[in-house]
Enzyme design. Structure first.
Site, PDB file in Angstrom:
ATOM      1  N   LYS A 148       0.872  -1.171   0.000  1.00 28.68           N
ATOM      2  CA  LYS A 148       0.000   0.000   0.000  1.00 28.68           C
ATOM      3  C   LYS A 148       0.914   1.227   0.000  1.00 28.68           C
ATOM      4  CE  LYS A 148      -3.138  -2.477   3.118  1.00 28.68           C
ATOM      5  NZ  LYS A 148      -3.792  -2.412   4.425  1.00 28.68           N
ATOM      6  N   GLY A 149       0.345   2.398   0.104  1.00 29.60           N
ATOM      7  CA  GLY A 149       1.149   3.615   0.161  1.00 29.60           C
ATOM      8  C   GLY A 149       1.543   3.956   1.584  1.00 29.60           C
ATOM      9  N   VAL A 150       2.428   4.940   1.715  1.00 29.16           N
ATOM     10  CA  VAL A 150       2.820   5.441   3.032  1.00 29.16           C
ATOM     11  C   VAL A 150       3.364   6.850   2.832  1.00 29.16           C
ATOM     12  CG1 VAL A 150       5.190   4.568   2.976  1.00 29.16           C
ATOM     13  CG2 VAL A 150       4.055   4.875   5.169  1.00 29.16           C
ATOM     14  N   GLY A 151       3.245   7.683   3.825  1.00 30.57           N
ATOM     15  CA  GLY A 151       3.817   9.031   3.751  1.00 30.57           C
ATOM     16  C   GLY A 151       2.778  10.113   3.907  1.00 30.57           C
ATOM     17  N   GLU A 152       1.755  10.088   3.027  1.00 30.39           N
ATOM     18  CA  GLU A 152       0.760  11.155   3.108  1.00 30.39           C
ATOM     19  C   GLU A 152      -0.065  11.063   4.386  1.00 30.39           C
ATOM     20  OE1 GLU A 152      -0.122   7.680   1.223  1.00 30.39           O
ATOM     21  OE2 GLU A 152       0.719   9.212  -0.064  1.00 30.39           O
TER      22      GLU A 152
END
Length: 200
Positions: A148-152
């Protein structure tokens, strides 16, 4: 050529034809060696989940906010590199803290921006950010590798966590937070306005 290694072109030969002899390309094949593609997951949604918690103290004389403890638990699926994941979470979280406590886009009476550089408003520094504690969950997503994504999530989750902590700290004084950023001068003004209202 696939299946017939003796028939082929080097990348250099292919580039020379694609850029300098485009007329020899088959009909409908554009000149150049550019290609683009877009991946669309079979599942329409791949959600990253995060929870931010923090506690703070507010100096009611100066309006200074001191964050005491900050915890982030994020589920970005399997982590390829935990150090990079924590770095992205920290960067986003500090950005969110800055948005909640310091950064303000101000305009003059004609609508011209007057905060156009980092010299025009405060940014969070190492003294403004407590040690960030991390909790990791790794629930695989439906796409390849379960990633999945990460950061925002840091920039999204931090402002409400910080604002709610400050609002909770000011609630005994009857202060209601309605605007950001919660700069020291704005907090003092809210406290003074509440004192005037209580004196009526």
């Amino acid at each position: 050529m696939r299946g017939t290694p003796s028939i082929g072109l080097s990348l250099r030969e292919l580039a020379s034809i694609a850029y300098f002899d485009a007329y020899s390309l088959p009909p409908g094949v554009p000149a150049g060696l550019e290609a683009s593609a877009r991946y669309t997951a079979e599942s329409r949604s791949i959600w990253v989940n995060a929870t931010h918690l923090c506690t703070c103290e507010v100096d009611v004389a100066t309006g200074e906010v001191q964050l005491l403890r900050y915890i982030v638990s994020e589920d970005c699926g399997p982590m390829i590199n935990p150090n990079v994941v924590e770095g992205q979470i920290a960067g986003g979280t500090v950005q969110g803290i800055g948005g909640a406590l310091f950064e303000s886009l101000e305009y003059d009476e004609l609508g011209n921006p007057i905060t156009t550089t980092f010299m025009d408003y405060l940014l969070p520094t190492a003294t403004d950010v407590p040690l960030i504690e991390y909790g990791h969950l790794e629930t695989p997503g439906p796409g390849p590798g379960g990633y999945k994504g990460v950061g925002e999530g840091g920039a999204i989750g931090a402002p409400p966590a910080v604002v709610n902590a400050v609002a909770d700290a000011l609630s005994p004084f009857g202060v209601v937070v309605t605007r950001l950023p919660l700069t020291p001068s704005r907090i003092v003004a809210l406290l003074e306005a509440q004192n005037r209202e209580a004196a009526r």
